[in-house]
Motif scaffolding. Structure first.
Motif, PDB file in Angstrom:
ATOM      1  N   TYR A  84      13.440  26.050  65.749  1.00 10.45           N
ATOM      2  CA  TYR A  84      12.825  25.840  64.336  1.00 10.45           C
ATOM      3  C   TYR A  84      11.100  25.437  64.186  1.00 10.45           C
ATOM      4  N   THR A 140       7.700  33.350  56.037  1.00 11.71           N
ATOM      5  CA  THR A 140       9.306  33.701  56.116  1.00 11.71           C
ATOM      6  C   THR A 140      10.026  32.207  55.489  1.00 11.71           C
ATOM      7  N   ARG A 141      10.572  32.751  54.680  1.00 13.27           N
ATOM      8  CA  ARG A 141      11.387  31.402  53.672  1.00 13.27           C
ATOM      9  C   ARG A 141      12.271  30.603  55.042  1.00 13.27           C
ATOM     10  N   GLN A 142      12.470  29.551  54.627  1.00 13.76           N
ATOM     11  CA  GLN A 142      13.539  28.798  55.455  1.00 13.76           C
ATOM     12  C   GLN A 142      14.811  29.090  54.568  1.00 13.76           C
ATOM     13  N   PRO A 151      16.628  31.567  53.778  1.00 13.17           N
ATOM     14  CA  PRO A 151      16.339  32.427  52.439  1.00 13.17           C
ATOM     15  C   PRO A 151      17.446  32.849  51.756  1.00 13.17           C
ATOM     16  N   LEU A 152      18.617  32.668  52.364  1.00 14.55           N
ATOM     17  CA  LEU A 152      19.792  33.212  51.469  1.00 14.55           C
ATOM     18  C   LEU A 152      20.373  32.043  50.445  1.00 14.55           C
ATOM     19  N   ASP A 185       6.494  39.456  56.612  1.00 12.54           N
ATOM     20  CA  ASP A 185       6.484  38.932  57.821  1.00 12.54           C
ATOM     21  C   ASP A 185       6.545  40.208  58.820  1.00 12.54           C
ATOM     22  N   GLU A 208       9.028  41.550  60.148  1.00 10.61           N
ATOM     23  CA  GLU A 208      10.339  42.501  59.828  1.00 10.61           C
ATOM     24  C   GLU A 208       9.840  43.018  58.326  1.00 10.61           C
ATOM     25  N   SER A 243       9.578  40.483  51.895  1.00 12.47           N
ATOM     26  CA  SER A 243      10.877  39.904  51.710  1.00 12.47           C
ATOM     27  C   SER A 243      10.853  39.968  49.925  1.00 12.47           C
ATOM     28  N   LYS A 258      17.045  42.010  54.017  1.00 13.92           N
ATOM     29  CA  LYS A 258      17.024  40.781  55.023  1.00 13.92           C
ATOM     30  C   LYS A 258      16.189  39.795  54.497  1.00 13.92           C
ATOM     31  N   ASN A 259      16.880  38.669  54.823  1.00 13.94           N
ATOM     32  CA  ASN A 259      15.592  37.415  54.469  1.00 13.94           C
ATOM     33  C   ASN A 259      15.462  37.365  52.995  1.00 13.94           C
ATOM     34  N   VAL A 260      16.326  37.966  52.048  1.00 16.24           N
ATOM     35  CA  VAL A 260      15.874  37.915  50.779  1.00 16.24           C
ATOM     36  C   VAL A 260      17.275  36.730  50.045  1.00 16.24           C
TER      37      VAL A 260
END
Lengths: 272, 272
Positions: A133, B134-136, B138-139, B167, B169, B172, B193-195
């Protein structure tokens, strides 16, 4: 017991914020936390300085000057008379009408009794786990401890005491503590990148310089696991030896000589 | 105006949490936000479902069942009688004695009038900037919007309306909205992904399936900037065209035909 909210001393049980504060709705705020010993705040100037730095980075203006803040803290200590305590300063994004835009910050100070680790706990050390992390804005003491709180369940399930963050650049820190190792070649090493500028960390580096070589540099998780000693430093733990990282025992699984020597020097420094 | 706190309707001005709540001290909590139209909550089941999913992931147990919660929401709507509003549900880590360990969650609902984007704003679209982040988790709809709130200063300084995260990838999402593009080969694409699983996003995908090919896949920032159309979806904006990303104009800088068609279909769906 009293707390201080914005500009008033209030009974601690009445200290509250309205639910449209941006700390509650958006997790937006900064804080700091220091100790009192015999009713004296320890290293207060360092903590106040860091609190103001965190606030500035987050576009939050404290409602009191540094000097006024120190006076308010001393007054609160006098009123509460809890000899050994932890004191928390928080500055939030304020009451926001649209739920997103920064407003006039809310500020408060709370105080609570604190129990430090026992001599036995120090002697035996504690087990930790590691977790991949990278903290957001690691240099700022924001209130964002979502990951640290969330990981407590894993920590407990694995019978550990705390969790150490690492990423591709190496280990960084615990949710609420810095990390040090004594390397294979007898150097005291602590990470420098992506870590909070801990007040205890700073004092330990200064004390250590007198009897061991000190380096601030990246430490891989692998190097940490093969170190002679590993310990954490924090306001509420001073120095605390780590006896196990994931499944790897550190040293002989007891407090190491360097950590012990530094701990004694640190306690002396507090008393002075 | 009333809010609902834990198990009681209270005057909105009195709705508060004590300062040892883990939302305030550690930014720990989950929330959700939905709209009412003509005093009816829109897509309520979707929001309640997501709220419970976020809570479960964060080890927080809501104090009411889904069914009871829907009844409380309807009662609050009746009491307040704000025809067009936003309603916020929050569940926090609770009052924690040690400032870190999860406790019994605090829960509240607040309601406020809401103003939707105007027809002119829709027709002209809005300018956005991009930001690497990138959000922590994210879900999960946690209260951690520290980065989003912090970036508002950059957004305003650059004369933009919002900021899009990307990011390695790809892109987002916005802090509070999902993103869609109409690609060069006329496919409606949105990242998967990651959203956050947006409720408006889900409805738009379902509506779009009738007249355009839809793909959920990664979109690079470069592909986004060369798309025929870009738009955002969110509870408080329905669909909103993007006319500029950083310094790149999108399409002819006005609302595109696909976004317009989807917007009209979405408004009809709300009314039904």
């Amino acid at each position: 017991m009293f707390s201080f909210v914005n500009n008033h001393f209030v009974s601690a049980g009445d200290a509250s914020l309205k639910i449209n504060d941006l700390s509650i709705t958006r997790g937006y705020g900064v804080f700091d936390f220091f100790r009192t010993q015999n009713n004296k705040p320890l290293f207060l100037d360092d903590y106040v300085e860091r609190f103001f730095q965190s606030a500035a980075y987050m576009y939050l203006e404290p409602p009191h000057t540094k000097n006024d803040l120190r006076h308010i803290i001393v007054e609160l200590i006098d009123k509460n008379n809890i000899s050994e305590s932890g004191m928390r300063l928080i500055l939030t994004g304020g009451y926001s009408n649209d739920g997103f835009t920064l407003s006039e910050p809310n500020f408060f100070i709370s105080q609570q009794p604190i129990i430090m680790p026992t001599a036995e706990m120090f002697a035996n050390g504690v087990a930790i786990i590691s977790h991949a992390y990278t903290r957001q804005m690691p240099l700022v003491k924001s209130i964002n401890y979502m990951m640290g709180v969330w990981l407590q369940r894993s920590v407990k399930e694995q019978g550990a005491y705390d969790v150490l963050y690492y990423d591709d650049e190496g280990v960084s820190e615990f949710p609420r503590a810095n990390v040090f190792i004594v390397s294979k070649n007898d150097v005291l090493v602590t990470p420098i990148k992506n870590v909070l500028s801990g007040v205890t960390r700073k004092q330990v580096i200064a004390l250590a310089g007198k009897f061991i070589k000190v380096e601030e540099r990246a430490i891989s998780l692998q190097e940490l696991k093969s170190a002679k000693e590993v310990f954490m430093t924090s306001t509420t733990r001073r120095l605390l030896p780590v006896n196990k990282v994931d499944d790897v025992m550190i040293g002989n699984g007891k407090a190491g000589p360097i950590c012990t020597q530094l701990y004694q020097a640190f306690v002396k420094l507090e008393e002075s």
